[in-house]
Design an enzyme around this catalytic site. Sequence first.
Site, PDB file in Angstrom:
ATOM      1  N   ALA A  39      -4.578   7.031  -4.632  1.00 16.08           N
ATOM      2  CA  ALA A  39      -3.200   6.581  -4.889  1.00 16.08           C
ATOM      3  C   ALA A  39      -3.272   5.063  -5.054  1.00 16.08           C
ATOM      4  O   ALA A  39      -3.131   4.299  -4.090  1.00 16.08           O
ATOM      5  CB  ALA A  39      -2.307   6.958  -3.721  1.00 16.08           C
ATOM      6  N   SER A  97       0.848  -1.192   0.000  1.00 14.71           N
ATOM      7  CA  SER A  97       0.000   0.000   0.000  1.00 14.71           C
ATOM      8  C   SER A  97       0.880   1.238   0.000  1.00 14.71           C
ATOM      9  O   SER A  97       2.066   1.163  -0.338  1.00 14.71           O
ATOM     10  CB  SER A  97      -0.929  -0.024   1.227  1.00 14.71           C
ATOM     11  OG  SER A  97      -1.909   0.974   1.111  1.00 14.71           O
ATOM     12  N   ASN A  98       0.337   2.377   0.355  1.00 15.04           N
ATOM     13  CA  ASN A  98       1.094   3.631   0.402  1.00 15.04           C
ATOM     14  C   ASN A  98       0.458   4.550   1.443  1.00 15.04           C
ATOM     15  O   ASN A  98      -0.636   4.259   1.930  1.00 15.04           O
ATOM     16  CB  ASN A  98       1.120   4.272  -0.999  1.00 15.04           C
ATOM     17  CG  ASN A  98      -0.284   4.569  -1.482  1.00 15.04           C
ATOM     18  OD1 ASN A  98      -0.992   5.385  -0.918  1.00 15.04           O
ATOM     19  ND2 ASN A  98      -0.715   3.853  -2.528  1.00 15.04           N
ATOM     20  N   PRO A  99       1.131   5.647   1.790  1.00 12.89           N
ATOM     21  CA  PRO A  99       0.636   6.447   2.931  1.00 12.89           C
ATOM     22  C   PRO A  99      -0.481   7.441   2.602  1.00 12.89           C
ATOM     23  O   PRO A  99      -0.729   8.358   3.400  1.00 12.89           O
ATOM     24  CB  PRO A  99       1.882   7.205   3.405  1.00 12.89           C
ATOM     25  CG  PRO A  99       2.885   7.084   2.333  1.00 12.89           C
ATOM     26  CD  PRO A  99       2.415   6.144   1.291  1.00 12.89           C
TER      27      PRO A  99
END
Length: 396
Positions: A272, A205-207
């Site tokens: 995102a 995943s990503n922030p």
Amino acid sequence: MNIIVAATGGVAALKTPSLIRRLYEAGHKVRVAASDGAFHFVTKLSLAVAAGEAVFDRERWFYPDGQALHIDWARWADLLLVAPATADSLGSAAQGRADDVVSALILAGVPRVVWVPTMNSSMWQHPAVQRNVDTLRGFGHDFLGPVSGALAAKGERAGLGRMMEPEDIARQLQGFFKSQDLHGQRVLVSAGPTREYLDPIRFLSNPSSGRMGYAVAEAARDRGAQVSLVSGPTTLPEPEGVELMRVETAAEMLSALSSRFDQTDMLVMTAAVADWRAKSVASEKQPKMGESQVLKLVRTPDILAELAKHKTKQIMVGFAMETHAGVERAAEKARRKKLDFICLNYPTKENSAFGGEQNQVTIVKASGEAAALPLMTKLELADIILDRAVKLLPTG
Ligand code: C5P
């Protein structure tokens, strides 16, 4: 917006500092005024600390050079928010008096007045108070509340007379100044990260916090749109008045967006999306084995590119994060994904994109034409994006 928050003498004045903070968070500039009665319930210092500047009260009516504060502040303000507003403050303003800071600011010509009344329900319902409310509405003033709930007096049953909660006031105000230029339009927004699972526990995943997309959804709702928000996992509260569809993976996000895309007039894709997923997802948690592991990844669907295949009337806006050659790469994406424009972020710039309350983007068209915007709150940016997108909608 430039807002003067004026507290008058109700027990709810204790909540005025928290209201001031909410308004700051929403991107407003705030000054604070208070009647003598307010200081029975909240200290001058706590109001000043929340506002970050001195309180306008009876003791500070004139600058040392003789200039009157109420005239100067009334010119500065877009809106006077009287919270809490007592029966007495309503009466004074309805009569056109100028013997307290609130009524003086009103006579000095603040362009817009919003009252947030609080009082015992018998007082609120009294014909004298209701007559004053009618008079003030006749001047074009607005009212938020009172709402029903527990009242301050000992032994008093719950009733209509409580001050609306600070977060609700702040939210309602957002809609006040907006034109309804998206009335009747369907706006579809994606937000947050996606999760691509390796096994039932671990994922790629990503922030992304989802804040940008939620801001676009709320701004579009406030401008009258019917909004659907497809959100990856975030910790943000569910926005009111918006259809929220929660998803985890890119495939789920594609499917949720596809289910609304045909009826959509405008798509704003802030999500995102993870670019890769595991080629095969283990059905059970994988034990640690050896010193290294090889993970086979395959591409996730390019959601925008998939939706673009079915594009008819939709205005489409994307986001892109680049570390170099930003404008050229963003313009190429806009062409490939059939976007009307793309908002380009530089993750290396302080205060931009992931997580924060603020963002700084450059708007890039498929032609390569680019316009750099200043750093601003995500809510402000949301409105600028919608301002641009709304111009592209077919008229009539
Ligand atoms: O190609 P890139 O990921 O930089 O493109 C960014 C834009 O494309 C964003 O609007 C993002 O939401 C969207 N995107 C997508 N599907 C993906 C990856 C990104 O729709 N798999």
